[in-house]
Design a protein around this motif. Sequence first.
Motif, PDB file in Angstrom:
ATOM      1  N   PRO A 147       0.685  -1.192   0.205  1.00 16.92           N
ATOM      2  CA  PRO A 147       0.049  -0.241  -0.050  1.00 16.92           C
ATOM      3  C   PRO A 147       0.781   1.183   0.253  1.00 16.92           C
ATOM      4  CG  PRO A 147      -0.984  -1.545   1.617  1.00 16.92           C
ATOM      5  CD  PRO A 147       0.597  -2.009   1.227  1.00 16.92           C
ATOM      6  N   TRP A 148       0.760   2.778  -0.701  1.00 13.95           N
ATOM      7  CA  TRP A 148       1.284   3.824  -0.783  1.00 13.95           C
ATOM      8  C   TRP A 148       1.724   3.774   0.382  1.00 13.95           C
ATOM      9  CZ3 TRP A 148       4.000   4.040  -4.685  1.00 13.95           C
ATOM     10  CH2 TRP A 148       3.607   3.605  -5.820  1.00 13.95           C
ATOM     11  N   GLN A 149       0.571   4.454   1.723  1.00 12.59           N
ATOM     12  CA  GLN A 149       0.696   5.194   2.133  1.00 12.59           C
ATOM     13  C   GLN A 149       1.630   4.505   3.104  1.00 12.59           C
ATOM     14  OE1 GLN A 149      -2.145   4.081   1.459  1.00 12.59           O
ATOM     15  NE2 GLN A 149      -2.939   2.266   3.049  1.00 12.59           N
ATOM     16  N   ASP A 150       2.047   3.069   3.528  1.00 14.74           N
ATOM     17  CA  ASP A 150       3.148   2.253   4.003  1.00 14.74           C
ATOM     18  C   ASP A 150       4.367   1.913   3.782  1.00 14.74           C
ATOM     19  OD1 ASP A 150       0.652   1.647   5.756  1.00 14.74           O
ATOM     20  OD2 ASP A 150       0.360  -0.015   4.702  1.00 14.74           O
ATOM     21  N   ILE A 151       4.544   2.060   2.217  1.00 12.93           N
ATOM     22  CA  ILE A 151       5.819   2.192   1.801  1.00 12.93           C
ATOM     23  C   ILE A 151       6.677   3.578   3.032  1.00 12.93           C
ATOM     24  CG2 ILE A 151       7.754   2.353  -0.012  1.00 12.93           C
ATOM     25  CD1 ILE A 151       4.958   1.545  -1.660  1.00 12.93           C
ATOM     26  N   ARG A 152       8.263   3.540   3.268  1.00 13.96           N
ATOM     27  CA  ARG A 152       9.045   4.197   3.747  1.00 13.96           C
ATOM     28  C   ARG A 152       9.614   4.996   3.057  1.00 13.96           C
ATOM     29  NH1 ARG A 152      11.072   4.289   9.404  1.00 13.96           N
ATOM     30  NH2 ARG A 152      12.288   6.107   9.041  1.00 13.96           N
ATOM     31  N   ARG A 153      10.891   3.564   1.650  1.00 14.11           N
ATOM     32  CA  ARG A 153      10.662   4.142   0.592  1.00 14.11           C
ATOM     33  C   ARG A 153      11.222   3.201   0.264  1.00 14.11           C
ATOM     34  NH1 ARG A 153      16.075   4.945   5.189  1.00 14.11           N
ATOM     35  NH2 ARG A 153      14.282   5.860   5.991  1.00 14.11           N
ATOM     36  N   ALA A 154      11.472   2.895  -0.920  1.00  6.24           N
ATOM     37  CA  ALA A 154      11.660   2.068  -2.484  1.00  6.24           C
ATOM     38  C   ALA A 154      12.273   2.525  -2.856  1.00  6.24           C
ATOM     39  CB  ALA A 154      10.401   1.731  -3.023  1.00  6.24           C
ATOM     40  N   LYS A 155      13.038   1.333  -3.606  1.00 12.06           N
ATOM     41  CA  LYS A 155      15.021   2.124  -4.540  1.00 12.06           C
ATOM     42  C   LYS A 155      15.298   1.218  -5.122  1.00 12.06           C
ATOM     43  CE  LYS A 155      19.262   3.795  -4.224  1.00 12.06           C
ATOM     44  NZ  LYS A 155      20.286   4.615  -2.868  1.00 12.06           N
ATOM     45  N   LEU A 156      15.363   1.541  -6.628  1.00 13.98           N
ATOM     46  CA  LEU A 156      16.121   0.198  -7.512  1.00 13.98           C
ATOM     47  C   LEU A 156      17.485   0.033  -7.282  1.00 13.98           C
ATOM     48  CD1 LEU A 156      15.617   1.822 -10.697  1.00 13.98           C
ATOM     49  CD2 LEU A 156      14.235  -0.189  -9.669  1.00 13.98           C
ATOM     50  N   VAL A 157      17.458  -2.055  -7.523  1.00 17.72           N
ATOM     51  CA  VAL A 157      19.163  -2.296  -7.276  1.00 17.72           C
ATOM     52  C   VAL A 157      19.754  -2.186  -8.236  1.00 17.72           C
ATOM     53  CG1 VAL A 157      19.957  -4.144  -6.449  1.00 17.72           C
ATOM     54  CG2 VAL A 157      17.798  -3.722  -5.323  1.00 17.72           C
ATOM     55  N   LEU A 158      20.807  -1.374  -7.812  1.00 15.00           N
ATOM     56  CA  LEU A 158      21.877  -1.244  -9.439  1.00 15.00           C
ATOM     57  C   LEU A 158      22.322  -2.624  -9.521  1.00 15.00           C
ATOM     58  CD1 LEU A 158      23.275   0.702 -10.698  1.00 15.00           C
ATOM     59  CD2 LEU A 158      25.422   0.277  -9.359  1.00 15.00           C
ATOM     60  N   THR A 159      22.013  -3.187 -10.641  1.00 20.57           N
ATOM     61  CA  THR A 159      22.621  -4.854 -11.627  1.00 20.57           C
ATOM     62  C   THR A 159      22.711  -4.535 -12.987  1.00 20.57           C
ATOM     63  OG1 THR A 159      20.453  -4.444 -12.676  1.00 20.57           O
ATOM     64  CG2 THR A 159      20.769  -5.502 -10.381  1.00 20.57           C
TER      65      THR A 159
END
Length: 179
Positions: A147-159
């Motif tokens: 849920p959007w309101q529960d995402i504190r942070r998200a980030k792509l992993v460098l691959t």
Amino acid sequence: MDQDLPHHTGLEARVADAIAPTLADLGYELVRVAVLGRERPTVQIMADRADGNLIAVEDCERISHAVGAVLDVADPIPGQWVLEVSSAGIDRPLTRRKDWNRFAGHLARAELNLPIDGRKRVSGVVLGADETHARMRLDDGAEIALPWQDIRRAKLVLTDALIAATTHSADTTPPEKTN
């Protein structure tokens, strides 16, 4: 959730609300606002070019001047503060629905405010997003809706795949004009 706007709360939401229209008028999109520190906080602004081209140092300077003026007038941060402007980079944060959809198929990590199935940290393949949730396929194969309101942070992993995809999209942008 508007797919073009990042989700912020509190002071960061007030800063984002103040600067997003100016960024849009200049041809940029807001990716993230972070306010760090207390005595003399640092306001970090991450932006993308709306035309899809890569951000250059000159873009950051332009954003810095415009955003600094807006924040001086709007005054959402009491006292003195420092402004930092940057591009989102390759291993960028995923803050908008359009980011989750654009980078579907790539690896990411997310940290949640509230646990889902006993986990506050998840990693896996980005599957996309809709108005209410971002979706991932976890390393164990299970799919999860965040849920959007529960995402504190998200980030792509460098691959290597992310670098190749980013390099390919950069190769298709027209060269900048030189005088």
